[in-house]
Design a protein around this motif. Structure first.
Motif: not given
Ligand code: DP6
Length: 338
Positions: A83, A87, A128, A148
């Motif tokens: 994740h 990002i 997130t 998310s």
């Protein structure tokens, strides 16, 4: 564009939620598009606080959860790093300075994780929000919900506040959550009966992949749109009896699917059954409360403020209940001051 002066650290508190209509099965595994829409209530009291700091001197990503350093090659850490990479990729697209820096992530839960209480929802939402802010991305609530979602389905809902609907959508941009009623619209309480602290044997992520193997899955899909409409109507009317009955029926339908999947998922413990029976008994005595259970053994009991103390006492007195946690309807994620 550059973000030289932006602080590289952000801390966010995000609440978990309880699904009234469950998300079960994915029509797109990679994008995490759910088979059906879902409706939930955010839970103030079941919270994750996460700090993310990016730094040019960090040699690798680091993760600590509830005071423990998590091994970087573990499944848990890999999911977080995947994740963070997502990002960092967005930051690169926007031309942000330091988009490729490693991050230090420190996360704390106010409730037991991996026991069916949606810690991945609050955890991935907090991650997130904090990582996006720390790296300098400016995203709308809808964009944060979409982002998310790609880390955890439940996180798509936890990214917004109050009473929440996740629109299933056919594309990444149309699969996001929105507040259908604000947190102060209706004061509902959720008493969580913890019957075990052990990690559940099957994660929801694994379970989703076998959803379609149950003969009942197709029938569920046929009726689910109507169910979502009904649940929204009962919330709007503040009709607790109808809402509670529907939520319990939905929980039992969901677990019927788990029981009849291949391989079958039998997740309840003796304590789970003890709580269910106590809830049914309390109702015969005029104490309004209703149960619902996710992929685990711990039980959420929904009630109204006037019954909260009684329900909590009754559940706490059960021989197999180890602890009770009380939650109110929660709001959207909050940035905390350092
Ligand atoms: C039964 O959101 O945990 O709690 O998207 O793989 O992270 P992933 O799954 P997850 O699934 C939650 C399933 C559920 C129902 C619900 O909360 O809607």
């Amino acid at each position: 564009m550059n973000n030289k002066n932006v602080s590289r650290k952000s801390t966010v508190k995000a609440s978990s939620d309880i699904a009234l209509i469950k998300y079960w099965g994915k029509k797109d595994e990679v994008l995490r598009l759910p088979e059906n829409g879902s409706v939930s209530i955010k839970l103030d009291g079941l919270d994750t606080v996460t700090s993310v700091e990016f730094g040019k001197d960090f040699k690798s990503d680091e993760l600590s959860i509830d005071g423990k350093n998590i091994e970087i090659n573990s499944i848990e850490a890999k999911r977080v790093i995947k994740h963070l990479d997502r990002i960092r990729g967005l930051a690169k697209e926007k031309g942000l300075v330091g988009y490729n820096q490693f991050a230090k992530v420190v996360s704390k839960n106010s409730f037991p994780k991996s026991t069916g209480l949606s810690s991945s929802g609050s955890g991935m939402t907090a991650l997130t929000y904090a990582a996006a802010k720390a790296i300098g991305l400016e995203l709308s609530e809808k964009e944060l919900s979409i982002l998310s979602r790609q880390a955890s389905g439940t996180a798509c809902r936890c990214a917004v506040g109050g009473f929440v609907e996740w629109l299933d959508g056919d594309t990444s941009d149309t699969s996001y959550s929105k507040t259908i009623f604000k947190k102060d619209y209706w004061d509902i309480r959720d008493i969580v009966a913890v019957v075990d602290y052990g990690k559940k044997k099957i994660s929801s992520t694994e379970g989703h992949t076998t959803a379609g193997s149950s003969v009942f899955f197709e029938i569920r899909q046929k009726n689910i749109k109507q169910k979502i409409e009904d649940v929204k109507k009962f919330i709007e009317k503040k009709d607790f009896s109808s809402l509670g009955s529907l939520v319990e029926a939905e929980c039992l339908e969901f677990h019927s699917i788990l029981l009849t999947s291949n391989p079958p998922l039998v997740l309840w413990y003796p304590g789970t059954m003890q709580v269910i029976q106590e809830v049914q008994k309390m109702r015969t005595e005029g104490i309004e409360c209703y149960f619902t259970i996710n992929t685990g053994f711990n039980v959420h009991v929904l009630t109204l403020p006037e019954f909260e103390k009684q329900v909590q006492k009754r559940l706490s007195n059960l021989s197999l209940v180890k602890e009770t946690l009380v939650a109110k309807v929660g709001g959207k994620p909050e940035y905390l001051k350092e």
